[in-house]
Design an enzyme around this catalytic site. Structure first.
Site, PDB file in Angstrom:
ATOM      1  N   CYS A 139     -35.579  62.107  14.552  1.00  0.00           N
ATOM      2  CA  CYS A 139     -35.137  61.022  15.426  1.00  0.00           C
ATOM      3  C   CYS A 139     -35.230  61.436  16.890  1.00  0.00           C
ATOM      4  O   CYS A 139     -34.363  62.138  17.404  1.00  0.00           O
ATOM      5  CB  CYS A 139     -33.708  60.605  15.072  1.00  0.00           C
ATOM      6  SG  CYS A 139     -33.106  59.258  16.103  1.00  0.00           S
ATOM      7  N   CYS A 142     -32.389  60.159  19.090  1.00  0.00           N
ATOM      8  CA  CYS A 142     -31.141  60.918  18.941  1.00  0.00           C
ATOM      9  C   CYS A 142     -31.242  62.283  19.619  1.00  0.00           C
ATOM     10  O   CYS A 142     -30.301  62.722  20.272  1.00  0.00           O
ATOM     11  CB  CYS A 142     -30.817  61.176  17.466  1.00  0.00           C
ATOM     12  SG  CYS A 142     -31.147  59.799  16.377  1.00  0.00           S
ATOM     13  N   ASP A 143     -32.353  62.968  19.431  1.00  0.00           N
ATOM     14  CA  ASP A 143     -32.397  64.395  19.766  1.00  0.00           C
ATOM     15  C   ASP A 143     -33.332  64.772  20.911  1.00  0.00           C
ATOM     16  O   ASP A 143     -33.321  65.915  21.363  1.00  0.00           O
ATOM     17  CB  ASP A 143     -32.795  65.197  18.510  1.00  0.00           C
ATOM     18  CG  ASP A 143     -31.774  65.024  17.394  1.00  0.00           C
ATOM     19  OD1 ASP A 143     -30.576  64.870  17.719  1.00  0.00           O
ATOM     20  OD2 ASP A 143     -32.157  65.031  16.217  1.00  0.00           O
TER      21      ASP A 143
END
Ligand code: NDP
Length: 315
Positions: A139, A142-143
């Site tokens: 992701c 997200c990261d």
């Protein structure tokens, strides 16, 4: 060997990610006394992430597993009955729906909220598994932030890979997009964006042989599947964007699905083709796939279930 016990509930929730627990918080506060079946990965996809920095309400960030523990405790506080079991079979003929756990226990329910999520597909390399959350991620939204100013690689050739590669390029020094064929499946406009991004290099006919590193990602060894030439890229992050699979096999034949097996809900609602069965979270969302959007749709499902029970005169 099945055990023939039956119980009757007003609301059963299947799944324990942000959607399932949020549905549980709302349903229990509405006095529906929900039962939540966690499935085989309690907490869902967030339990395989480290820091979550984009969920509102955690200004210092939070570890994914801790966040899901917080969600669960909030659901328990209002009386949700949490069961650490898989659901093996459903019968949504209605009006009372039937659900069987893997031990054969039958629950009859007036409403069912599906929150079974989706699972990222992985390449299947041992190093990918070992370095998961230590530089390997599925992701970018997200990261990606953790890799700002660094060099990263991303594998995939669909719209997700194209979108995530261009997203990463905005914050990373350089992005290597690893495409296994000599063309991309992504839409033309997304391919155009990939081409027009200066710090994004596409490696065609390229497969990942190994992700290098012990405590974190220190590089990736790629191989050109036409020439056999191997190269090592000096990356510190490795993103996999080769698609997701919604966890919806259980509902095949009962709930309408799209071609990729995502559940279909009435646009803007969580209602499915079966009265009293509601779809929430990533099991019905291939576009946003965020914890906060999943939580939002879990809330919607609980409100839809409550309204349905009220309309039917059950509550
Ligand atoms: P897709 O299934 O469309 O694409 C997966 C990609 O991963 C393919 O290009 C495939 O390669 C590649 N792949 C699969 N397995 C491997 C492997 N083992 N090694 C290397 N590469 C591999 O998934 P997406 O997540 O990209 O998209 C899912 C759906 O969501 C699509 O319908 C897409 O259009 C949509 N979507 C739309 C967006 C938008 O409109 N903004 C954004 C994101 C997704 P190959 O092509 O060789 O098979």
């Amino acid at each position: 060997m099945s055990v023939s016990t039956t119980e009757r509930q007003k609301c059963v929730i299947i799944g324990s990610g942000p959607a399932g627990y949020t549905a549980a918080i709302y349903a229990s506060r509405a006095n529906l006394a929900p039962v939540l079946y966690t499935g085989k990965e309690p907490g869902g996809q967030l339990t395989i992430t480290n820091d979550v920095e984009n969920y509102p309400g955690y200004p210092q960030g939070v570890m994914g597993p801790q966040m899901m523990e917080d969600f669960k405790n909030q659901a328990v506080r209002f009386g949700t009955d949490i069961r650490y079991e898989m659901i093996a079979r459903v019968d949504f003929t209605g009006p009372v729906h039937k659900i069987w756990s893997e031990t054969g226990h039958e629950v009859q329910a007036d409403t069912v909220i599906i929150a079974t999520g989706a699972s990222a597909k992985w390449l299947g390399l041992e190093s990918e598994h070992r370095l998961m959350s230590k530089g390997v991620s599925a992701c970018a939204v997200c990261d990606g932030f953790f890799f700002r100013g660094q060099e990263v690689a991303i594998v995939g050739a669909g719209d997700t890979a194209a979108e995530e590669a261009t997203y990463l390029a905005k914050m990373c020094k350089k992005v290597h997009l690893l495409v296994r064929r000599d063309e991309m499946r992504a839409s033309k406009i997304m391919q155009e964006r990939v081409r027009n991004t200066a710090n994004l290099e596409v490696h065609w006919n390229t497969e990942t042989e190994e992700i290098l590193g012990v405590e974190g990602v220190e590089g990736v060894r790629i191989v050109n599947n036409k020439t056999g030439v191997k190269t090592e890229l000096n990356v510190t992050g490795f993103f996999v964007a080769i698609g997701h699979k919604p966890n919806t096999d259980l509902f095949e034949g009962w709930i309408d699905m799209d071609d990729n097996k995502y559940l279909k809900a009435v646009p803007g609602r969580t209602l499915t083709n079966r009265e009293g069965v509601f779809a929430s979270g990533d099991a019905q969302d291939h576009i946003y796939r965020q914890a906060v959007t999943a939580a939002g749709s879990g809330c919607m499902a609980a409100l839809d279930a409550e309204r349905y029970l009220s309309e039917k005169g059950i509550i």
